[in-house]
Design a protein around this motif. Structure first.
Motif, PDB file in Angstrom:
ATOM      1  N   GLY A   1       0.792  -1.231   0.000  1.00 35.69           N
ATOM      2  CA  GLY A   1       0.000   0.000   0.000  1.00 35.69           C
ATOM      3  C   GLY A   1       0.822   1.278   0.000  1.00 35.69           C
ATOM      4  O   GLY A   1       0.257   2.370   0.014  1.00 35.69           O
ATOM      5  N   TYR A   2       2.165   1.154  -0.027  1.00 34.40           N
ATOM      6  CA  TYR A   2       3.019   2.350   0.001  1.00 34.40           C
ATOM      7  C   TYR A   2       3.672   2.590  -1.362  1.00 34.40           C
ATOM      8  O   TYR A   2       4.093   1.669  -2.046  1.00 34.40           O
ATOM      9  CB  TYR A   2       4.104   2.222   1.078  1.00 34.40           C
ATOM     10  CG  TYR A   2       3.535   2.465   2.454  1.00 34.40           C
ATOM     11  CD1 TYR A   2       3.570   3.730   3.034  1.00 34.40           C
ATOM     12  CD2 TYR A   2       2.909   1.438   3.147  1.00 34.40           C
ATOM     13  CE1 TYR A   2       3.008   3.959   4.285  1.00 34.40           C
ATOM     14  CE2 TYR A   2       2.343   1.659   4.403  1.00 34.40           C
ATOM     15  CZ  TYR A   2       2.394   2.929   4.962  1.00 34.40           C
ATOM     16  OH  TYR A   2       1.841   3.163   6.191  1.00 34.40           O
ATOM     17  N   PHE A   3       3.767   3.871  -1.698  1.00 33.12           N
ATOM     18  CA  PHE A   3       4.435   4.315  -2.922  1.00 33.12           C
ATOM     19  C   PHE A   3       5.808   4.840  -2.539  1.00 33.12           C
ATOM     20  O   PHE A   3       5.928   5.703  -1.659  1.00 33.12           O
ATOM     21  CB  PHE A   3       3.597   5.429  -3.574  1.00 33.12           C
ATOM     22  CG  PHE A   3       4.189   6.001  -4.831  1.00 33.12           C
ATOM     23  CD1 PHE A   3       4.212   5.271  -6.014  1.00 33.12           C
ATOM     24  CD2 PHE A   3       4.704   7.299  -4.838  1.00 33.12           C
ATOM     25  CE1 PHE A   3       4.748   5.806  -7.181  1.00 33.12           C
ATOM     26  CE2 PHE A   3       5.233   7.844  -6.000  1.00 33.12           C
ATOM     27  CZ  PHE A   3       5.253   7.091  -7.180  1.00 33.12           C
ATOM     28  N   PHE A   4       6.823   4.293  -3.189  1.00 36.07           N
ATOM     29  CA  PHE A   4       8.200   4.679  -2.882  1.00 36.07           C
ATOM     30  C   PHE A   4       8.850   5.316  -4.099  1.00 36.07           C
ATOM     31  O   PHE A   4       8.701   4.818  -5.216  1.00 36.07           O
ATOM     32  CB  PHE A   4       9.037   3.451  -2.512  1.00 36.07           C
ATOM     33  CG  PHE A   4       8.498   2.669  -1.349  1.00 36.07           C
ATOM     34  CD1 PHE A   4       8.627   3.149  -0.053  1.00 36.07           C
ATOM     35  CD2 PHE A   4       7.855   1.453  -1.548  1.00 36.07           C
ATOM     36  CE1 PHE A   4       8.135   2.427   1.028  1.00 36.07           C
ATOM     37  CE2 PHE A   4       7.361   0.722  -0.476  1.00 36.07           C
ATOM     38  CZ  PHE A   4       7.497   1.204   0.811  1.00 36.07           C
ATOM     39  N   VAL A   5       9.571   6.406  -3.881  1.00 36.11           N
ATOM     40  CA  VAL A   5      10.460   6.946  -4.906  1.00 36.11           C
ATOM     41  C   VAL A   5      11.876   6.918  -4.326  1.00 36.11           C
ATOM     42  O   VAL A   5      12.105   7.384  -3.196  1.00 36.11           O
ATOM     43  CB  VAL A   5      10.065   8.377  -5.327  1.00 36.11           C
ATOM     44  CG1 VAL A   5      11.096   8.937  -6.318  1.00 36.11           C
ATOM     45  CG2 VAL A   5       8.675   8.386  -5.956  1.00 36.11           C
ATOM     46  N   LEU A   6      12.785   6.326  -5.097  1.00 34.14           N
ATOM     47  CA  LEU A   6      14.180   6.202  -4.670  1.00 34.14           C
ATOM     48  C   LEU A   6      15.086   6.843  -5.710  1.00 34.14           C
ATOM     49  O   LEU A   6      14.732   6.925  -6.890  1.00 34.14           O
ATOM     50  CB  LEU A   6      14.580   4.726  -4.548  1.00 34.14           C
ATOM     51  CG  LEU A   6      13.673   3.784  -3.762  1.00 34.14           C
ATOM     52  CD1 LEU A   6      14.242   2.365  -3.817  1.00 34.14           C
ATOM     53  CD2 LEU A   6      13.535   4.244  -2.312  1.00 34.14           C
ATOM     54  N   ASP A   7      16.260   7.273  -5.272  1.00 35.82           N
ATOM     55  CA  ASP A   7      17.330   7.639  -6.189  1.00 35.82           C
ATOM     56  C   ASP A   7      17.904   6.328  -6.735  1.00 35.82           C
ATOM     57  O   ASP A   7      18.391   5.497  -5.962  1.00 35.82           O
ATOM     58  CB  ASP A   7      18.405   8.422  -5.421  1.00 35.82           C
ATOM     59  CG  ASP A   7      19.538   8.883  -6.332  1.00 35.82           C
ATOM     60  OD1 ASP A   7      20.007   8.069  -7.159  1.00 35.82           O
ATOM     61  OD2 ASP A   7      19.951  10.047  -6.215  1.00 35.82           O
TER      62      ASP A   7
END
Lengths: 543, 279
Positions: free
Chosen positions: A329-335
């Motif tokens: 249920g979580y949206f992640f943005v990573l480098d």
């Protein structure tokens, strides 16, 4: 007259066969309009097409070009839902269901060849497709084999065992080709086994490297397990294709749930590198960085969802980024160069986490672990998202994901100090399904469309101002990607069961989607469509 | 990890109901089930005999449940057991022992070896199963459950312990009662409406047409593009969805779904304990 036409046909035959040309590996780096050469269309996983011949202004004229229904004599005993994303190479579509591969003419929907595998067992839940380089096609079988076929004939070239069926592993993922590496993964959640990713030689199928998802004893990450035994049986399957950044030479994989699946007592700790996004060097199989989407999961929330690669400005600075809408249920943005977390936001309401830690990872609430009397958890084990391909649209700045808001009761049934197998189960429940559009710079849900029933769909967005999705009632739907307004729909015989693709052949744009046992192709009907497509092609040439 | 797509496109509103009773069963033997298609079917009589042999000869080191002990390895996750079908692999080890690991040889008859093998395959199947029953879910405080039922939960608005819920605990096992409370079945999952048994209450719908005419009935199907109902005469009617055609869906289960965001796990335990008193 008759003999003349036969002579003409014979004269044309070599040309027809010549159309089945090898796939130039360079196309994998920058696919043209008339190819869909790898699972996600390109290595980025965005499933965003630059094609515009079919667009928001003319989509009323989108209609059926052809339908290819799997032959009924191939349905016994196997799932024949088309979950594979077809690959398009030189006018031929290639796709698989468990134990079967087809080559189908992309212009007409007619079978070119069909390959059938004699199975020795394994879970036949789905096959997500094939990989191709040169004249060679690669696919996995439920009974643990990687098989290579000749795309010109459908004849088997070699077979290699990639997992142990006796331990209840099985094969389902679409191989991804990176230069001379055929990247393959494994599935299996029943008997406490360790997941891994392998690279195989395209010529022979020989093993080049193997990366274990659970950390190996003595290596970094081992401290996140209580014992060597727990690591060696720690799960982490690799059943959704990786993405790849050729400039960084890093491939990105989402890994599956730890095992025993619902009973965490025997595996205290974070259980690295299960339920993680990992960056691997495709030449060596060495881990470069990791980010864990769900530390110590006890809900079967595989974090295998496509790590989608994109470039964007964050705080005024251009960044190489990666986004995942994870099953938890979580949206992640990573480098994507460093793995450092840029943002973490829920994309649907859940009830299992206490918050986000300093690394951007959700912290599981121990009170929401499975319990003997049952624990009410949202989402259910099917998750807020699943394997269905999402889409990222650089024109709208939005990441689209097919989403469930669901609840179920999680029961712990194996109370031993060292539980085994699933150790429990979940039952239930209630679910609502949504198409979520997430602003990838902020993580905010910009718009949301709720379907009436429950189900998930693969997605595709295009530069024609279109977002394609299935609903939960057997429709194929196009929406405005900026607003979520429905622009077009058509009723099929089943729910969308794969990720839609699009391509252009002979100046006409096709949209192809699988729904149950049938592959459907759409194009613009009549003069309006053909002239529109030609005009778009002319426009492109003149640019 | 396996993901069963819980969808019926033909009967959208039957979905939640079917899901509530869905068991994610292993398909059993053959193609499609986990593991090799030729893995042995377990004969419970032979497995029971094998258990006796196991307890007498093996359990001291391998544990009563075959999960391993201080002296003997885990036989549930054993590669030898995984590769065995009818005792041919297990028999070799039993007969020869593993002296390097301190396991002595045992003299068992071929029939005993086969039975032992059947017992171990049965244990593996149990562990791989996703269908184990909950151990005990009646652990709450019935008085607190009754208070929640009459107060915060708002259950009294629709239900009565002496009316529709009288003797409910005699009709359903505790887990069924718990799941039916949390996720009440929708029409399509229960007995047919004409069967005389009590089935799930239908979802009602009111459709308001452009001229203002209202049609009420039982919801048959709804999506973004069409809506269908059975009217008071039992006639099927459907409409294309448009901004001019207003629909109002009244699901009698809506209050249950709203509670999913409000219950604590303790509330659920207490409610189940209370419902269990309604014998």
């Amino acid at each position: 007259m008759k003999s003349v036409s036969i002579a003409v046909m014979l004269a044309l035959l070599p040309l027809r066969l010549a159309a089945q040309e090898p796939l130039d590996p360079a196309l994998l780096l920058k696919p043209p309009a008339d190819a869909w050469p790898t699972y996600n269309g390109d290595y980025s996983g965005r499933r965003f097409s630059p094609l515009t011949a079919v667009n928001a202004k003319n989509i009323d004229a989108l209609g059926l070009a052809w339908a290819f229904r799997l032959p009924s004599d191939n349905r016994s005993g196997a799932s024949t839902s088309i979950k594979a994303t077809p690959l398009l190479v030189h006018g031929i579509l290639y796709f698989a269901v468990p134990d079967h591969v087809w080559a189908v003419d992309a212009r007409s929907g007619r079978e070119v060849w069909h390959y059938r595998w004699e199975s020795k067992g394994g879970i036949h839940i789905g096959n997500r497709g094939v990989g191709i380089t040169g004249n060679w096609l690669f696919f996995e079988t439920p009974d643990c084999h990687l098989v290579s076929l000749d795309i010109r004939t459908g004849k088997e070239r070699w077979r290699q065992e990639i997992c142990d069926l006796n331990q209840y592993y099985y094969g389902s993922v679409a191989p991804v080709i990176i230069r001379n590496h055929v990247i393959v993964g494994v599935s299996g959640d029943d008997l406490d086994i360790a997941g891994y990713l392998e690279s195989r030689d395209p010529e022979t199928g020989a093993l080049q490297w193997r990366w274990s998802v659970p950390a190996r004893p003595g290596e970094p990450g081992a401290e996140s397990w209580p014992s060597e035994d727990a690591m060696l049986h720690g799960g982490g399957m690799t059943w959704v294709p990786s993405t790849y950044d050729p400039d960084l030479n890093l491939m990105y994989l989402g890994t599956g749930n730890p095992q025993p699946v619902l009973a965490g007592k025997g595996r205290a700790g974070d259980n690295l590198y299960t339920e993680s996004i990992v960056a691997l060097n495709p030449d060596t199989g060495k881990l470069v960085w990791y980010f864990q989407s769900s530390p110590h999961d006890t809900h079967d929330w595989d974090a295998v969802q496509t790590p989608v690669l994109f470039d964007s400005e964050i705080d005024g600075r251009p960044r190489k980024l990666l986004a995942q809408a994870s099953r938890n249920g979580y949206f992640f943005v990573l480098d994507r160069a460093t793995g450092k977390n840029v943002l973490t936001k829920p994309f649907i309401k859940t009830n299992w986490a206490r918050g986000i830690d300093s690394k951007g990872q959700p912290m599981p609430d121990p009170a929401k672990e499975p319990s003997p009397a049952g624990t009410l958890v949202s989402p259910s084990s099917d998750g807020a998202s699943n394997w269905y391909p999402p889409s990222l649209n650089p024109q709208t700045g939005l990441f689209y994901v097919s989403t469930n808001r669901s609840f179920s009761m999680f029961y712990l049934t194996d109370l031993a100090d060292k539980p085994q197998g699933w150790g429990g189960n979940d039952r239930g429940g209630y679910g609502e399904s949504y198409l979520q559009a997430i602003d990838y710079r902020t993580g905010a849900v910009k718009w949301s469309h709720r379907w009436y029933g429950r189900g998930l769909s693969g997605l595709l967005s295009t530069a024609g101002g279109l977002l394609f999705s299935g609903d939960t009632a057997g429709h194929f739907v196009a929406l405005n990607p900026s607003t979520g307004d429905i622009l077009w729909h058509t009723g099929l015989t089943a729910n969308i069961s794969n990720g839609p693709i699009t391509y252009e052949l002979d100046g006409r744009q096709y949209v192809v989607v699988g729904a149950g046992d049938t592959l459907y192709a759409f194009w613009m009907i009549g003069d309006r469509g053909e002239s529109g497509a030609r005009k778009a092609a002319d426009d492109r040439r003149s640019r | 990890m396996r993901w069963s797509q819980v969808i019926s496109w033909a009967a959208v509103f039957a979905l939640t109901a079917t899901a509530a009773v869905t068991t994610r069963a292993n398909a059993g033997q053959g193609i499609g089930a986990p593991g090799p298609a030729d893995k042995p079917t377990v004969d419970p009589v032979k497995a029971a005999a094998g258990k006796n042999t196991f307890v007498q000869n093996c359990a001291f080191c391998h544990g009563l449940d075959a999960s391993g002990g201080e002296r003997g390895g885990d036989l549930i996750r054993s590669l030898i057991v995984a590769r065995d079908r009818k005792g041919e692999e297990i028999g070799k080890i039993v007969a020869a022992g593993i002296p390097a690991k301190g396991m002595p040889p045992f003299t068992l008859t071929p029939a005993q070896i086969e039975e032992l093998s059947q017992f171990l395959h049965q244990r593996v199947a149990e562990k791989a199963s996703r269908n184990a029953k909950p151990i005990n879910i009646v652990v709450g405080d019935a008085a607190a459950g009754e208070a929640y039922f009459n107060g915060e939960g708002g259950c009294r608005a629709c239900h009565s312990p002496t009316g529709d819920l009288a003797h409910v605990a005699t009709r359903f096992a505790p887990q069924d009662l718990q799941l039916r409370m949390l996720f009440p079945p929708r029409p399509g999952a229960g007995p047919p409406i004409d069967s005389g048994q009590r089935g799930p209450a239908p979802t009602q719908i009111t459709v308001t047409l452009p001229g203002g005419e209202q049609v009420r009935g039982v919801l048959v199907r709804i999506d973004d593009f069409a809506v269908a109902l059975k009217d008071a005469n039992g006639s099927y009617r459907s409409w294309t969805r448009s901004p001019d055609v207003k629909v109002d869906v009244q699901d009698p289960r809506a209050a249950h779904y709203a509670l999913l965001d409000k219950y604590t796990d303790r509330d659920i335990q207490n409610l189940v304990a209370y419902l269990e008193t309604l014998k």
